[in-house]
Design an enzyme around this catalytic site. Structure first.
Site, short mmCIF file in Angstrom:
data_model
loop_
_atom_site.label_atom_id
_atom_site.label_comp_id
_atom_site.label_asym_id
_atom_site.label_seq_id
_atom_site.Cartn_x
_atom_site.Cartn_y
_atom_site.Cartn_z
N CYS A 1 -3.15 -14.78 -6.86
CA CYS A 1 -3.16 -13.83 -5.75
C CYS A 1 -2.42 -14.42 -4.55
O CYS A 1 -2.58 -15.61 -4.24
CB CYS A 1 -4.61 -13.49 -5.36
SG CYS A 1 -4.72 -12.11 -4.22
N GLU B 1 -2.58 -10.32 -8.85
CA GLU B 1 -2.47 -9.36 -7.75
C GLU B 1 -1.62 -10.02 -6.66
O GLU B 1 -2.12 -10.82 -5.87
CB GLU B 1 -3.84 -8.97 -7.20
CG GLU B 1 -3.73 -7.80 -6.24
CD GLU B 1 -5.03 -7.01 -6.19
OE1 GLU B 1 -5.17 -6.04 -6.97
OE2 GLU B 1 -5.89 -7.37 -5.38
N TYR C 1 1.66 -9.50 -3.67
CA TYR C 1 2.21 -8.47 -2.79
C TYR C 1 3.36 -8.98 -1.94
O TYR C 1 3.60 -10.15 -1.92
CB TYR C 1 1.10 -7.91 -1.90
CG TYR C 1 0.10 -8.93 -1.35
CD1 TYR C 1 0.38 -9.67 -0.20
CD2 TYR C 1 -1.12 -9.18 -2.02
CE1 TYR C 1 -0.53 -10.58 0.30
CE2 TYR C 1 -2.03 -10.09 -1.51
CZ TYR C 1 -1.74 -10.79 -0.35
OH TYR C 1 -2.64 -11.71 0.14
N TYR D 1 -5.71 -4.42 1.56
CA TYR D 1 -6.15 -5.78 1.88
C TYR D 1 -7.27 -6.18 0.92
O TYR D 1 -8.26 -5.45 0.78
CB TYR D 1 -6.64 -5.87 3.34
CG TYR D 1 -5.48 -5.66 4.29
CD1 TYR D 1 -4.65 -6.72 4.66
CD2 TYR D 1 -5.17 -4.39 4.76
CE1 TYR D 1 -3.55 -6.53 5.47
CE2 TYR D 1 -4.06 -4.17 5.58
CZ TYR D 1 -3.26 -5.25 5.93
OH TYR D 1 -2.16 -5.04 6.72
N SER D 2 -7.11 -7.33 0.28
CA SER D 2 -8.16 -7.83 -0.61
C SER D 2 -9.41 -8.10 0.21
O SER D 2 -9.32 -8.68 1.29
CB SER D 2 -7.74 -9.16 -1.25
OG SER D 2 -6.48 -9.05 -1.84
P1 FAD Z 1 4.79 -3.51 7.93
O1 FAD Z 1 4.79 -2.74 9.20
O2 FAD Z 1 4.56 -2.78 6.68
O3 FAD Z 1 6.11 -4.36 7.84
C1 FAD Z 1 6.37 -5.17 6.69
C2 FAD Z 1 7.27 -6.32 7.09
O4 FAD Z 1 8.52 -5.84 7.53
C3 FAD Z 1 6.70 -7.15 8.26
O5 FAD Z 1 6.88 -8.52 7.96
C4 FAD Z 1 7.55 -6.74 9.45
O6 FAD Z 1 7.63 -7.76 10.42
C5 FAD Z 1 8.86 -6.40 8.78
N1 FAD Z 1 9.68 -5.43 9.55
C6 FAD Z 1 9.25 -4.39 10.29
N2 FAD Z 1 10.30 -3.70 10.81
C7 FAD Z 1 11.41 -4.33 10.38
C8 FAD Z 1 12.80 -4.09 10.55
N3 FAD Z 1 13.27 -3.09 11.29
N4 FAD Z 1 13.66 -4.93 9.94
C9 FAD Z 1 13.20 -5.96 9.17
N5 FAD Z 1 11.91 -6.22 8.97
C10 FAD Z 1 11.02 -5.43 9.57
N6 FAD Z 1 -2.15 -8.96 3.39
C11 FAD Z 1 -3.00 -9.80 4.02
O7 FAD Z 1 -2.69 -10.28 5.12
N7 FAD Z 1 -4.21 -10.13 3.45
C12 FAD Z 1 -4.61 -9.64 2.25
O8 FAD Z 1 -5.70 -9.97 1.78
C13 FAD Z 1 -3.74 -8.73 1.59
N8 FAD Z 1 -4.10 -8.19 0.41
C14 FAD Z 1 -3.25 -7.34 -0.24
C15 FAD Z 1 -3.65 -6.81 -1.47
C16 FAD Z 1 -2.81 -5.95 -2.14
C17 FAD Z 1 -3.26 -5.39 -3.48
C18 FAD Z 1 -1.56 -5.60 -1.57
C19 FAD Z 1 -0.63 -4.67 -2.29
C20 FAD Z 1 -1.17 -6.11 -0.36
C21 FAD Z 1 -2.01 -6.98 0.34
N9 FAD Z 1 -1.65 -7.51 1.59
C22 FAD Z 1 -2.50 -8.40 2.21
C23 FAD Z 1 -0.40 -7.14 2.27
C24 FAD Z 1 -0.67 -5.95 3.23
O9 FAD Z 1 -0.98 -4.79 2.46
C25 FAD Z 1 0.54 -5.59 4.11
O10 FAD Z 1 1.67 -5.42 3.31
C26 FAD Z 1 0.85 -6.63 5.16
O11 FAD Z 1 -0.26 -6.82 6.04
C27 FAD Z 1 2.05 -6.18 6.03
O12 FAD Z 1 1.77 -4.91 6.53
P2 FAD Z 1 2.14 -4.52 8.03
O13 FAD Z 1 1.79 -3.09 8.24
O14 FAD Z 1 1.60 -5.50 9.01
O15 FAD Z 1 3.71 -4.70 8.05
#
Ligand code: FAD
Length: 339
Positions: A297, A337, A339, A115-116
């Site tokens: 971003c 950046e 994602y 997360y940024s």
């Molecule tokens: P996950 O559990 O990883 O799931 C990913 C997606 O898949 C979700 O939409 C979920 O609903 C879906 N999913 C889950 N299960 C299933 C299934 N069976 N079938 C289909 N789809 C499914 N995010 C921010 O909000 N703010 C930031 O500032 C931010 N900064 C970032 C900076 C960088 C450098 C990077 C790489 C990423 C950043 N992100 C940011 C994104 C963050 O890292 C996560 O990827 C994001 O919050 C989703 O993670 P999660 O664990 O909630 O979802």
């Protein structure tokens, strides 16, 4: 105790942008240079990956607040985390978060999500002991159910958006140097392009340049130009803070919003971020020719539209796009950046 702290944090945050509150605010935090390098723009000591997956840092939630209006598409939260000064970072870096629990498929711990960081290195309370995240709750819309399927919701974003004051968060990082600000030449123009939570690093930049009393803020003489794309005005992020910064520094800060569901582009279609940036393409190309840095971003889906638009503008100007981009990358003016 925690509520009082959260309230004080909010006050400090608002005071940071309020012109009439500046003297009181300055008295409160005396010299705001205790987290500066020497000289302040020297990036050779930027911390990277100090805390790793095997030995993460335990942060503590100060507050978690929804920051979008009722008509926003989805929920975005501003989350302040206490690190007691033990987890320093620079503007533009990210923190990793390890959500609690294990993966259903193999029983292994959940992987780290990045997360940024949405605050400056001093944190919203200016103590240098907190950092903030801007997190969008990831939900899964099931076409068959015609409703959100809670079994498929995002693990880490839901964990973070559901946190309460005092909750512990396992964290790694700080990560990344791609989005650092170039501070050596204080006349450098910054063009910051974001979609949704892509605003996070720029909030850190804007606080550092326009809300704080750091050497970087006093020196800054360039123009920082923010482009933010969201669905509608209820989905705007940190607009009150940005408007205050603009009021205080009209010659150094500029904001343009692309509201896809409320505005039309010049072709009568939805106003996406690339359409808004295109409106100012001439000025942006000139600024980049003169050494401006451009940042992107947010969701990775934003980049193809941006690149196609820039390619079109370059073609109209008789510029070889690939060479132009190569030049910007070589001189480190191009920061992405997504994602
Ligand atoms: P996950 O559990 O990883 O799931 C990913 C997606 O898949 C979700 O939409 C979920 O609903 C879906 N999913 C889950 N299960 C299933 C299934 N069976 N079938 C289909 N789809 C499914 N995010 C921010 O909000 N703010 C930031 O500032 C931010 N900064 C970032 C900076 C960088 C450098 C990077 C790489 C990423 C950043 N992100 C940011 C994104 C963050 O890292 C996560 O990827 C994001 O919050 C989703 O993670 P999660 O664990 O909630 O979802």
């Amino acid at each position: 105790m925690k509520t009082a702290f959260a309230f004080a944090t909010l006050l400090a945050s608002a005071a940071a942008f309020a012109p009439q509150a500046k003297p009181a605010f300055n008295t409160q935090i005396a010299a705001q240079d205790f987290l500066e390098a020497e000289p302040y723009y020297d990036q050779s000591t930027v911390p990277v990956n100090v805390y790793k997956n095997k030995a993460p840092f335990t942060g503590k939630i100060v507050s978690t607040k929804r920051i979008v209006g009722p008509k926003a598409t989805g929920e975005t939260c501003h989350i302040i985390i206490d690190h007691e000064g033990d987890f320093p970072y620079w503007e533009g870096q990210s923190w990793g978060v390890m959500p609690p629990g294990v993966r259903e498929k193999d029983g292994k711990p959940h992987s780290v999500r990045l997360y940024s960081i949405a605050s400056s290195r001093y944190g919203d309370d200016m103590t240098g002991k907190t950092g903030s995240l801007c997190v969008r709750r990831a939900t899964y819309w099931c076409p068959e159910l015609k409703a959100d399927d809670p079994a498929k919701k995002g693990i880490c974003s839901n964990f973070l958006c559901d946190t309460k004051p005092g909750d512990e968060v396992q964290m790694t990082g700080p990560a990344g140097k791609v989005m650092l600000m170039p501070e050596e030449d204080p006349k450098t123009d910054l063009i910051m392009v974001a979609t949704g939570t892509g605003i996070a690093p720029y909030r850190g930049f804007i606080r550092r340049l326009f809300a704080e009393d750091t050497p970087a803020a006093s020196a800054y003489k360039g123009e920082a130009w923010l482009f933010l794309g969201v669905a509608n005005s209820d989905a705007l992020l940190y607009d009150d803070e940005f408007q205050e910064a603009k009021k205080k520094f009209p010659d150094n800060f500029r904001i343009d919003y692309a509201l896809s569901r409320e505005q039309e582009n010049k072709k009568g279609g939805k106003m996406y971020i690339q359409d808004k940036v295109e409106e100012y393409a001439d000025e942006i190309f000139t600024k980049l020719d003169n050494g401006a840095h451009i940042y992107f971003c947010g969701l990775k889906g934003m980049m193809p539209g941006i690149q196609d638009m820039l390619k079109g503008v370059a073609a109209d100007k008789g510029i070889d796009y690939d060479e132009w981009l190569k030049g910007l990358k070589k001189s480190k003016q191009w920061h992405v950046e997504v994602y």
